[in-house]
Write a protein that holds these residues in place. Sequence first.
Motif, PDB file in Angstrom:
ATOM      1  N   ALA A 246      21.434 -17.185 -35.488  1.00  0.00           N
ATOM      2  CA  ALA A 246      22.195 -18.224 -34.863  1.00  0.00           C
ATOM      3  C   ALA A 246      22.829 -17.022 -33.485  1.00  0.00           C
ATOM      4  O   ALA A 246      23.328 -18.053 -33.284  1.00  0.00           O
ATOM      5  CB  ALA A 246      22.877 -18.069 -36.477  1.00  0.00           C
ATOM      6  N   ASP A 247      23.415 -16.346 -33.855  1.00  0.00           N
ATOM      7  CA  ASP A 247      23.878 -14.879 -32.888  1.00  0.00           C
ATOM      8  C   ASP A 247      22.938 -14.708 -32.183  1.00  0.00           C
ATOM      9  O   ASP A 247      22.438 -13.715 -32.204  1.00  0.00           O
ATOM     10  CB  ASP A 247      25.012 -14.487 -33.302  1.00  0.00           C
ATOM     11  N   SER A 248      22.524 -16.042 -30.653  1.00  0.00           N
ATOM     12  CA  SER A 248      21.442 -15.765 -29.682  1.00  0.00           C
ATOM     13  C   SER A 248      21.861 -14.053 -28.714  1.00  0.00           C
ATOM     14  O   SER A 248      20.952 -13.610 -27.905  1.00  0.00           O
ATOM     15  CB  SER A 248      21.288 -16.320 -28.733  1.00  0.00           C
ATOM     16  N   GLY A 249      22.752 -13.682 -28.967  1.00  0.00           N
ATOM     17  CA  GLY A 249      23.678 -12.524 -28.565  1.00  0.00           C
ATOM     18  C   GLY A 249      23.096 -11.162 -28.624  1.00  0.00           C
ATOM     19  O   GLY A 249      23.449 -10.035 -28.410  1.00  0.00           O
ATOM     20  N   GLN A 250      22.743 -11.334 -29.984  1.00  0.00           N
ATOM     21  CA  GLN A 250      22.188 -10.472 -30.834  1.00  0.00           C
ATOM     22  C   GLN A 250      21.069 -10.063 -30.287  1.00  0.00           C
ATOM     23  O   GLN A 250      20.494  -8.790 -30.904  1.00  0.00           O
ATOM     24  CB  GLN A 250      22.034 -10.547 -32.436  1.00  0.00           C
TER      25      GLN A 250
ATOM     26  N   VAL B 297      17.365  -6.932 -32.076  1.00  0.00           N
ATOM     27  CA  VAL B 297      18.575  -6.905 -32.763  1.00  0.00           C
ATOM     28  C   VAL B 297      19.439  -5.849 -33.675  1.00  0.00           C
ATOM     29  O   VAL B 297      19.290  -5.427 -34.020  1.00  0.00           O
ATOM     30  CB  VAL B 297      17.593  -7.995 -34.289  1.00  0.00           C
ATOM     31  N   GLY B 298      20.521  -6.517 -31.815  1.00  0.00           N
ATOM     32  CA  GLY B 298      21.263  -4.828 -31.994  1.00  0.00           C
ATOM     33  C   GLY B 298      20.869  -3.382 -31.939  1.00  0.00           C
ATOM     34  O   GLY B 298      19.803  -3.994 -31.555  1.00  0.00           O
ATOM     35  N   PRO B 299      21.091  -2.741 -32.556  1.00  0.00           N
ATOM     36  CA  PRO B 299      19.498  -1.621 -32.333  1.00  0.00           C
ATOM     37  C   PRO B 299      18.844  -1.415 -32.073  1.00  0.00           C
ATOM     38  O   PRO B 299      18.316  -0.488 -32.471  1.00  0.00           O
ATOM     39  CB  PRO B 299      21.094  -0.500 -32.181  1.00  0.00           C
ATOM     40  N   ARG B 300      18.514  -2.085 -33.349  1.00  0.00           N
ATOM     41  CA  ARG B 300      16.792  -1.867 -33.979  1.00  0.00           C
ATOM     42  C   ARG B 300      15.324  -3.381 -33.692  1.00  0.00           C
ATOM     43  O   ARG B 300      16.201  -4.192 -33.269  1.00  0.00           O
ATOM     44  CB  ARG B 300      17.595  -2.562 -35.879  1.00  0.00           C
TER      45      ARG B 300
END
Length: 72
Positions: free
Chosen positions: A58-62, A4-7
């Motif tokens: 909710a933000d599947s792009g992350q 999720v993002g960088p993690r």
Amino acid sequence: MVWVGPRQLHCPLCRGTLFWDREVQLNTAGMSFLNLDWANASATGVQCADCSRLELFADSGQVRFSTPEAQP
């Protein structure tokens, strides 16, 4: 593995790192009443392979999925 993002995502319940992915429909009472469930928004769901806890994003792009060999 899920990022999720960088993690890297760890299950908050059992600390597992293996997840199954699924699309989850975010139904609302009004749209269900009108029989328009298909028009509701959806979210990315990840289910822990160890304890079955479900997390929604909710933000599947992350959210990114990778194998252990393809870590960022």
